[in-house]
Design an enzyme around this catalytic site. Structure first.
Site, PDB file in Angstrom:
ATOM      1  N   ASP A 126       0.861  -1.178   0.000  1.00 46.80           N
ATOM      2  CA  ASP A 126       0.000   0.000   0.000  1.00 46.80           C
ATOM      3  C   ASP A 126       0.896   1.226   0.000  1.00 46.80           C
ATOM      4  OD1 ASP A 126      -2.603   1.445   0.447  1.00 46.80           O
ATOM      5  OD2 ASP A 126      -1.621   1.998   2.332  1.00 46.80           O
ATOM      6  N   ASP A 147       1.351   5.088   0.525  1.00 45.03           N
ATOM      7  CA  ASP A 147       0.656   6.127   1.292  1.00 45.03           C
ATOM      8  C   ASP A 147       1.482   7.407   1.266  1.00 45.03           C
ATOM      9  OD1 ASP A 147      -0.911   7.580   2.984  1.00 45.03           O
ATOM     10  OD2 ASP A 147      -0.825   6.189   4.659  1.00 45.03           O
ATOM     11  N   GLU A 184       1.731  11.151   1.475  1.00 46.63           N
ATOM     12  CA  GLU A 184       0.985  12.277   2.023  1.00 46.63           C
ATOM     13  C   GLU A 184       1.858  13.547   1.982  1.00 46.63           C
ATOM     14  OE1 GLU A 184      -0.970  11.437   5.752  1.00 46.63           O
ATOM     15  OE2 GLU A 184      -1.216   9.332   5.240  1.00 46.63           O
ATOM     16  N   TYR A 244     -11.666  11.391   6.312  1.00 55.73           N
ATOM     17  CA  TYR A 244     -11.706  11.835   7.706  1.00 55.73           C
ATOM     18  C   TYR A 244     -10.661  12.935   7.859  1.00 55.73           C
ATOM     19  CZ  TYR A 244      -8.360   7.939   7.413  1.00 55.73           C
ATOM     20  OH  TYR A 244      -7.383   7.066   6.985  1.00 55.73           O
TER      21      TYR A 244
END
Length: 403
Positions: A158, A160, A162, A238
């Site tokens: 995965d 990720d 950011e 979120y």
């Protein structure tokens, strides 16, 4: 005590969505993907506590990226038990990876992925994705580390990052071409992973975590390429309002009347990604097992959309990020629960302590699961597993996986 908030508009939207066809769900089992935050082992939430029977996939977070663009362990002592004489409060033989293997043996259906990057370790992503050489080095280092050293444990990766182009920690490196380079990095990962799969007589999974904010421009040509390369995308729906000085929802399903940020909600995010070319079945919608609290809220009403402060002094309970488990264990009787029929989420407000907390519970999660079904999305993603008090994940499982 429960107080109900105003306006019913989005209820009609939700009912309309629920009534739409859900044909995609007849072709595959919805995903219930849970991130395991490795550092929660220091607080006693070791991998052996993961309820593997209630999940389809677990993503172990996180691996790091070295300054020369190679994938490395995030915490060698915690992850692998390679402590080299130093003491770790969560140290176990073989580390957390050994416990993850036991979990996988206990639940043969469960797929385990390793996440790379995250909020704290995305600093070097832009450099790693910059050139064909750097992309090849990044991917080959990941496969050599996790597939060669822990054969049979990890079913995929995965990514990720950011975030590409902008956002994230101030020390992160950025380039205008980050999104384009990200798609090329994913393509190289898919190429090498497929070649490895042929050699191992199996197929490895590749997923990405994607931002929810509209500030991260969604380029249709990029996301159409990513859609064709990944098994699914974990939407981080979120943390919509963790900055600023006004109380607002952590993860509202819909915008509300007079919402100062009407494009910052789950529905708006999902629709942006669909418009950008992402297939509905590739979307795993994020569900937070945590809330976000504000302090210093001056209000004689319910505290919504009021001036507030974001960060705790260190002694003010409930201000900042707070897990659902902690909310359930330590919720004070002076905190009144409210429900917003438009946003489809609850909040807590203590007028005396001036604390306001936005969070999700079984009621709001049920509404979000209805939305997942109505939109024929591929499933849900949870950040993160240790936040459950034992009620959220069973409720998700009953709704999406039980026959």
């Amino acid at each position: 005590m429960v107080a109900r908030h105003r306006r019913l508009g989005p209820l009609l939207v939700l009912l309309t969505l629920i009534a739409q066809p859900t044909a995609a769900f007849s072709f595959f089992t919805p995903r219930v993907v849970g991130y395991y935050a490795s550092w929660t082992a220091y607080g006693g939430y070791s991998p052996e506590r993961i309820p593997g029977g209630l999940l389809t996939h677990v993503i172990y977070a996180f691996a790091n990226i070295s300054d020369d663009g190679r994938v490395i362990l995030g915490d060698a002592c915690l992850d692998a038990g390679r402590c080299e004489g130093r003491y770790s409060a969560a140290q176990t033989p073989g580390g957390s990876f050994a416990q993850m293997r036991k979990l996988k043996n206990q639940y043969p259906h469960l797929k385990i992925l390793i996440a790379i990057g995250g909020w704290n370790w995305s600093r070097n992503f832009s450099d790693a994705a910059l050139s064909a050489e750097s992309r090849s080095r990044f991917v080959s280092s990941a496969l050599e580390l996790f597939l060669d050293q822990w054969p049979g444990l990890f079913d995929g990766f995965d990514l990720d990052w950011e975030y590409p182009v902008a956002g994230g920690r101030p020390e992160n490196r950025y380039r205008p071409d980050d999104w384009r380079n990200y798609a090329l990095l994913i393509a190289e990962f898919r190429r090498q992973l497929d070649a490895r799969g042929v050699a191992d007589s199996r197929r490895y999974l590749l997923t990405v975590a994607a931002p929810a904010s509209p500030a991260h421009v969604l380029q249709k040509q990029v996301w159409e390429k990513i859609d064709a390369l990944v098994d699914w995308v974990n939407l981080m729906t979120y943390d919509y309002h963790t900055a600023g000085g006004m109380t607002h929802f952590n993860a509202p399903l819909f915008a509300v009347t007079d919402d100062p940020a009407p494009d910052m909600n789950v529905h708006a995010t999902v629709q942006r990604y669909l418009a950008a070319g992402l297939s509905a079945e590739k979307i795993s919608m994020g569900l937070p097992f945590f809330g976000h609290g504000f302090g210093g809220v001056q209000s004689d009403g319910d505290g919504l959309f009021e001036a507030a402060k974001q960060h705790s002094s260190g002694t003010e309970w409930g201000v900042g990020a707070v897990s659902f488990r902690e909310l359930r264990r330590h919720r004070k009787p002076t905190l009144t629960r409210y429900w917003h029929p438009e946003a489809q989420v609850p909040w807590l407000f203590d007028r005396e302590a001036r604390i306001w907390i936005s969070y999700d519970d079984t009621e709001s999660i049920a509404r979000k699961l209805d939305y997942v079904v109505s939109q024929a999305l591929g499933g849900v993603m949870i950040w993160e597993l240790s936040g459950d008090d034992g009620s959220l994940l069973p409720a998700i499982n009953r709704r999406l996986l039980s026959k």
